[in-house]
Design an enzyme around this catalytic site. Structure first.
Site, PDB file in Angstrom:
ATOM      1  N   LYS A 125       1.268  -0.873   0.156  1.00 40.25           N
ATOM      2  CA  LYS A 125       0.343   0.326   0.002  1.00 40.25           C
ATOM      3  C   LYS A 125       1.339   1.510  -0.483  1.00 40.25           C
ATOM      4  O   LYS A 125       0.878   2.447  -0.756  1.00 40.25           O
ATOM      5  CB  LYS A 125      -0.572   0.081   1.304  1.00 40.25           C
ATOM      6  CG  LYS A 125      -1.489  -1.046   1.046  1.00 40.25           C
ATOM      7  CD  LYS A 125      -2.597  -0.562   2.714  1.00 40.25           C
ATOM      8  CE  LYS A 125      -2.397  -1.037   3.651  1.00 40.25           C
ATOM      9  NZ  LYS A 125      -1.894  -2.535   4.707  1.00 40.25           N
ATOM     10  N   ARG A 173      -9.939   0.879   7.965  1.00 41.32           N
ATOM     11  CA  ARG A 173      -9.101  -0.264   8.731  1.00 41.32           C
ATOM     12  C   ARG A 173     -10.436  -0.953   8.599  1.00 41.32           C
ATOM     13  O   ARG A 173     -10.263  -2.121   9.063  1.00 41.32           O
ATOM     14  CB  ARG A 173      -8.631   0.146   9.418  1.00 41.32           C
ATOM     15  CG  ARG A 173      -6.845  -0.638   8.638  1.00 41.32           C
ATOM     16  CD  ARG A 173      -5.858  -0.741   9.428  1.00 41.32           C
ATOM     17  NE  ARG A 173      -4.839  -1.413   9.344  1.00 41.32           N
ATOM     18  CZ  ARG A 173      -3.687  -0.523   8.473  1.00 41.32           C
ATOM     19  NH1 ARG A 173      -3.150   0.781   8.577  1.00 41.32           N
ATOM     20  NH2 ARG A 173      -2.495  -1.530   8.777  1.00 41.32           N
ATOM     21  N   ARG A 214      11.991  -5.688   5.263  1.00 37.96           N
ATOM     22  CA  ARG A 214      11.491  -4.292   4.791  1.00 37.96           C
ATOM     23  C   ARG A 214      12.371  -3.298   5.315  1.00 37.96           C
ATOM     24  O   ARG A 214      12.431  -3.015   7.001  1.00 37.96           O
ATOM     25  CB  ARG A 214       9.563  -4.109   4.703  1.00 37.96           C
ATOM     26  CG  ARG A 214       9.212  -2.167   5.296  1.00 37.96           C
ATOM     27  CD  ARG A 214       7.270  -2.353   4.911  1.00 37.96           C
ATOM     28  NE  ARG A 214       7.165  -2.043   5.987  1.00 37.96           N
ATOM     29  CZ  ARG A 214       6.060  -3.177   5.900  1.00 37.96           C
ATOM     30  NH1 ARG A 214       4.742  -2.459   4.688  1.00 37.96           N
ATOM     31  NH2 ARG A 214       4.882  -2.752   7.479  1.00 37.96           N
ATOM     32  N   ARG A 267      10.906  -0.844  10.562  1.00 37.59           N
ATOM     33  CA  ARG A 267       9.962  -0.453  11.962  1.00 37.59           C
ATOM     34  C   ARG A 267       9.971  -1.415  12.717  1.00 37.59           C
ATOM     35  O   ARG A 267      10.009  -2.799  13.011  1.00 37.59           O
ATOM     36  CB  ARG A 267       8.535  -0.524  10.831  1.00 37.59           C
ATOM     37  CG  ARG A 267       8.138   0.963  10.528  1.00 37.59           C
ATOM     38  CD  ARG A 267       7.236   0.247   9.597  1.00 37.59           C
ATOM     39  NE  ARG A 267       5.594  -0.521   9.462  1.00 37.59           N
ATOM     40  CZ  ARG A 267       5.025   0.328   9.287  1.00 37.59           C
ATOM     41  NH1 ARG A 267       4.436   0.222   7.862  1.00 37.59           N
ATOM     42  NH2 ARG A 267       4.095  -0.925   9.989  1.00 37.59           N
ATOM     43  N   ARG A 288      -1.305  -8.954  13.034  1.00 40.29           N
ATOM     44  CA  ARG A 288      -1.665  -7.421  12.542  1.00 40.29           C
ATOM     45  C   ARG A 288      -2.122  -8.317  10.878  1.00 40.29           C
ATOM     46  O   ARG A 288      -3.849  -7.611  10.775  1.00 40.29           O
ATOM     47  CB  ARG A 288      -1.143  -6.927  11.602  1.00 40.29           C
ATOM     48  CG  ARG A 288      -0.223  -6.424  12.553  1.00 40.29           C
ATOM     49  CD  ARG A 288       0.895  -5.809  12.582  1.00 40.29           C
ATOM     50  NE  ARG A 288       1.346  -4.892  11.081  1.00 40.29           N
ATOM     51  CZ  ARG A 288       2.053  -4.652  11.061  1.00 40.29           C
ATOM     52  NH1 ARG A 288       3.692  -5.184  11.618  1.00 40.29           N
ATOM     53  NH2 ARG A 288       3.010  -4.023  10.118  1.00 40.29           N
TER      54      ARG A 288
HETATM   55  P1  ADP Z   1       0.615  -2.083   8.180  1.00 37.72           P
HETATM   56  O1  ADP Z   1      -0.111  -1.551   6.699  1.00 37.72           O
HETATM   57  O2  ADP Z   1       2.382  -2.667   7.656  1.00 37.72           O
HETATM   58  O3  ADP Z   1       0.480  -2.600   9.083  1.00 37.72           O
HETATM   59  P2  ADP Z   1       0.729   0.832   8.589  1.00 37.72           P
HETATM   60  O4  ADP Z   1       1.193   1.818   8.617  1.00 37.72           O
HETATM   61  O5  ADP Z   1      -0.624   1.393   7.775  1.00 37.72           O
HETATM   62  O6  ADP Z   1       1.728  -0.133   7.992  1.00 37.72           O
HETATM   63  O7  ADP Z   1       0.001   0.861  10.347  1.00 37.72           O
HETATM   64  C1  ADP Z   1       1.023   0.146  11.108  1.00 37.72           C
HETATM   65  C2  ADP Z   1      -0.251   0.313  12.759  1.00 37.72           C
HETATM   66  O8  ADP Z   1      -0.447   0.845  12.425  1.00 37.72           O
HETATM   67  C3  ADP Z   1      -1.510  -0.666  11.877  1.00 37.72           C
HETATM   68  O9  ADP Z   1      -0.871  -1.833  12.279  1.00 37.72           O
HETATM   69  C4  ADP Z   1      -2.163  -0.384  13.415  1.00 37.72           C
HETATM   70  O10 ADP Z   1      -1.961  -0.864  14.595  1.00 37.72           O
HETATM   71  C5  ADP Z   1      -2.006   1.458  13.593  1.00 37.72           C
HETATM   72  N1  ADP Z   1      -3.210   1.842  12.445  1.00 37.72           N
HETATM   73  C6  ADP Z   1      -2.934   2.120  10.872  1.00 37.72           C
HETATM   74  N2  ADP Z   1      -3.789   2.506  10.617  1.00 37.72           N
HETATM   75  C7  ADP Z   1      -4.806   2.688  11.341  1.00 37.72           C
HETATM   76  C8  ADP Z   1      -7.123   2.387  11.212  1.00 37.72           C
HETATM   77  N3  ADP Z   1      -7.080   3.545   9.787  1.00 37.72           N
HETATM   78  N4  ADP Z   1      -6.750   1.572  12.133  1.00 37.72           N
HETATM   79  C9  ADP Z   1      -6.364   1.772  13.757  1.00 37.72           C
HETATM   80  N5  ADP Z   1      -5.995   1.271  13.495  1.00 37.72           N
HETATM   81  C10 ADP Z   1      -4.326   1.098  12.862  1.00 37.72           C
END
Ligand code: ADP
Ligand code: ZN
Length: 221
Positions: free
Chosen positions: A13, A88, A127, A162, A173
């Site tokens: 993404k 999400r 990553r 990360r 996740r």
């Molecule tokens: P990835 O897609 O690799 O999980 P992100 O940077 O999108 O990475 O998200 C990292 C973490 O941040 C997620 O595992 C979650 O805990 C939190 N997070 C991100 N976006 C949301 C969202 N829209 N709702 C709830 N938690 C979120």
């Protein structure tokens, strides 16, 4: 134009959104990046987010929705936004629809990326991301390594791993994704604006290829 990036963690993404941002000149808003920035700065939001993210859990809806709502009020996203990692949950998607509707806007395209699970885990573990907040380019030390180890090709900043990119949290996740996020595929399919594609080395298609495809598609929109 409102573009949403949907897909499990590690499907690409951020990579696709980063390229679209450059090519279409539309700001990219990643809720994950907003949380990480706050965690780094040690803000109240950062501390709260960290307590969930470190366990591989989602940050609660009310907190996340508020952040995006406020961000959508800013001037730079008036003409378009790439939402990377939001919504999400179905609740987030419904609230987003309401917020956009109040602004006379709607979701134009939902890019849904899918990748085989084994490949996702491999990708997340390999990553690395550029530590420069204005760059944030994503690398994979096996599939897409930087020219110089540990250094971003684009801006010369240090690459970091990360904290949540480890085998321990990745399972949680992925579980979250399949339980609470994947129903969004149907949610948007019903609305008719879903664009699904597989991202996988097995079909020789990576985030960069999807981005190219999308730029062509969206340019003619
Ligand atoms: P990835 O897609 O690799 O999980 P992100 O940077 O999108 O990475 O998200 C990292 C973490 O941040 C997620 O595992 C979650 O805990 C939190 N997070 C991100 N976006 C949301 C969202 N829209 N709702 C709830 N938690 C979120
Ligand atoms: Zn960089």
């Amino acid at each position: 134009m409102v573009i949403i990036m949907l897909g499990a963690p590690g499907t690409g993404k951020g990579t696709v959104a980063g390229i679209l941002k450059e090519k279409l000149n539309i700001p990219q808003v990643s809720t994950g990046d907003i949380f990480r920035k706050n965690m780094k700065e040690g803000t109240k939001l950062g501390k709260l987010a960290e307590s969930y993210i470190s366990k591989g859990k989602l940050v609660p809806d009310d907190v996340t929705i508020d952040i995006v709502k406020n961000r959508l009020d800013e001037k730079d996203v008036e003409n378009g936004i790439i939402l990377d990692g939001f919504p999400r949950t179905v609740k987030q998607a419904e609230e987003l629809d309401k917020i956009l509707e109040s602004k006379g806007k709607k979701v134009d395209i939902v890019v849904n990326l899918t990748t085989p699970k084994e490949e996702i885990i491999e990708r997340i573990v390999n990553r690395r991301v550029c530590s420069n907040q204005d760059c944030k380019t994503i690398y994979n030390i096996v599939l897409n390594p930087p020219k110089k180890e540990g250094i971003c090709d684009k801006c010369g900043s240090e690459l970091i791993k990360r904290k949540d990119d480890n085998v321990e949290t990745v399972e949680a996740r992925l579980e979250n994704y399949f339980e609470v996020t994947s129903p969004l595929v149907e949610y948007y399919e019903k609305k008719g604006n879903l664009y699904s594609t597989m991202v996988s080395k097995t079909i020789n298609k990576l985030g960069q290829d999807v981005a190219k495809e999308l730029v062509e598609k969206l340019k003619n929109k």
